[in-house]
Design a protein around this motif. Structure first.
Motif, PDB file in Angstrom:
ATOM      1  N   PRO A  37       0.667  -1.425   0.362  1.00 51.83           N
ATOM      2  CA  PRO A  37       0.047  -0.245   0.222  1.00 51.83           C
ATOM      3  C   PRO A  37       0.776   1.707   0.066  1.00 51.83           C
ATOM      4  O   PRO A  37       1.561   0.870   0.533  1.00 51.83           O
ATOM      5  CB  PRO A  37      -0.845   0.010   1.272  1.00 51.83           C
ATOM      6  N   ALA A  38       0.282   2.373  -0.406  1.00 54.53           N
ATOM      7  CA  ALA A  38       1.004   3.648  -0.934  1.00 54.53           C
ATOM      8  C   ALA A  38       1.263   4.142   0.805  1.00 54.53           C
ATOM      9  O   ALA A  38       0.084   4.092   0.758  1.00 54.53           O
ATOM     10  CB  ALA A  38       0.572   4.433  -1.951  1.00 54.53           C
ATOM     11  N   ALA A  39       2.270   4.964   1.535  1.00 60.83           N
ATOM     12  CA  ALA A  39       2.731   5.384   2.107  1.00 60.83           C
ATOM     13  C   ALA A  39       1.484   6.293   2.172  1.00 60.83           C
ATOM     14  O   ALA A  39       1.619   7.503   1.214  1.00 60.83           O
ATOM     15  CB  ALA A  39       3.985   6.092   2.196  1.00 60.83           C
ATOM     16  N   PRO A  40       0.930   6.799   3.477  1.00 59.21           N
ATOM     17  CA  PRO A  40       0.398   7.887   3.511  1.00 59.21           C
ATOM     18  C   PRO A  40       0.255   9.009   3.455  1.00 59.21           C
ATOM     19  O   PRO A  40       2.000   9.117   3.578  1.00 59.21           O
ATOM     20  CB  PRO A  40      -0.151   7.617   4.644  1.00 59.21           C
ATOM     21  N   ALA A  41      -0.006   9.689   2.521  1.00 58.89           N
ATOM     22  CA  ALA A  41       0.546  11.562   2.346  1.00 58.89           C
ATOM     23  C   ALA A  41       0.754  11.685   3.385  1.00 58.89           C
ATOM     24  O   ALA A  41       0.234  11.764   4.789  1.00 58.89           O
ATOM     25  CB  ALA A  41      -0.354  11.988   1.457  1.00 58.89           C
ATOM     26  N   GLN A  42       2.656  12.697   3.750  1.00 56.81           N
ATOM     27  CA  GLN A  42       2.779  13.700   4.651  1.00 56.81           C
ATOM     28  C   GLN A  42       1.857  15.005   5.125  1.00 56.81           C
ATOM     29  O   GLN A  42       1.518  15.563   4.033  1.00 56.81           O
ATOM     30  CB  GLN A  42       3.996  13.535   4.580  1.00 56.81           C
ATOM     31  N   GLN A  43       0.952  14.843   6.107  1.00 54.88           N
ATOM     32  CA  GLN A  43       0.392  15.380   7.029  1.00 54.88           C
ATOM     33  C   GLN A  43       1.322  17.177   6.798  1.00 54.88           C
ATOM     34  O   GLN A  43       2.309  16.766   7.666  1.00 54.88           O
ATOM     35  CB  GLN A  43      -0.734  15.594   7.885  1.00 54.88           C
ATOM     36  N   GLU A  44       0.790  18.049   5.834  1.00 56.36           N
ATOM     37  CA  GLU A  44       1.531  18.725   7.039  1.00 56.36           C
ATOM     38  C   GLU A  44       1.815  19.599   8.408  1.00 56.36           C
ATOM     39  O   GLU A  44       0.236  19.680   8.437  1.00 56.36           O
ATOM     40  CB  GLU A  44       1.155  20.094   5.843  1.00 56.36           C
ATOM     41  N   VAL A  45       2.433  20.238   8.983  1.00 56.88           N
ATOM     42  CA  VAL A  45       2.446  19.868  10.422  1.00 56.88           C
ATOM     43  C   VAL A  45       2.025  21.598  10.554  1.00 56.88           C
ATOM     44  O   VAL A  45       2.678  22.374   9.740  1.00 56.88           O
ATOM     45  CB  VAL A  45       4.022  19.923  10.826  1.00 56.88           C
ATOM     46  N   SER A  46       1.654  21.627  11.707  1.00 48.59           N
ATOM     47  CA  SER A  46       0.952  22.717  11.888  1.00 48.59           C
ATOM     48  C   SER A  46       2.036  24.041  12.181  1.00 48.59           C
ATOM     49  O   SER A  46       2.619  23.561  13.238  1.00 48.59           O
ATOM     50  CB  SER A  46      -0.626  23.500  12.482  1.00 48.59           C
ATOM     51  N   PRO A  47       2.582  25.404  12.183  1.00 41.87           N
ATOM     52  CA  PRO A  47       3.449  25.947  12.848  1.00 41.87           C
ATOM     53  C   PRO A  47       3.164  25.983  14.660  1.00 41.87           C
ATOM     54  O   PRO A  47       3.959  26.244  14.937  1.00 41.87           O
ATOM     55  CB  PRO A  47       2.902  27.400  12.627  1.00 41.87           C
TER      56      PRO A  47
END
Length: 141
Positions: A37-47
């Protein structure tokens, strides 16, 4: 007798071929490999999450929230003045830029982001203005 030898050799040859080619009479299962399975999209971390342990970020954010800054600035969108994200993209977090931008906050400024002047905030201490600027510059992605 010759016919029996020939027939026996044919049977042995057929048996050898059947077992060597996987034809032993039992079904063999083939497994097809399925792609991982494709690696989950890396979520952008909030500042806020990125800088949760940075005291300058927390102090600067608190000062900005209690000031009149939000009446002209937002993080992601231009209102009267530039968005904080636009400022953080334009200026690197250096001591010189912190000092320059803090002086713009205290003394006011016009011309860098257009012709609408930024009003002066003469009652703001240099230290507080610098913390506010550091907060803005730490928003850089």
């Amino acid at each position: 007798m010759k016919l029996n030898k020939t027939l026996s050799l044919a049977v042995v040859a057929a048996a050898i071929m059947a077992t060597s080619c996987g034809g032993s009479g039992t079904k063999t299962e083939t497994t097809s490999s399925t792609p991982a399975p494709a690696a989950p999209a890396q979520q952008e971390v909030s500042p806020e999450e990125r800088h949760k342990d940075n005291p300058d970020f927390a102090a600067g954010l608190a000062l900005v929230k209690q000031s009149d800054c939000p009446s002209c600035h937002m993080v992601d969108r231009k209102i009267v003045g530039p968005a904080y994200n636009d400022v953080s993209e334009k200026y690197e977090l250096t001591d010189e830029n912190v000092e320059l931008l803090a002086s713009h906050v205290i003394n006011g400024n016009v011309g860098v982001w257009g012709e609408i002047p930024m009003p002066a905030h003469p009652t703001l201490s240099k230290e507080d203005a610098e913390l506010m600027v550091k907060y803005v510059l730490l928003l850089k992605k």
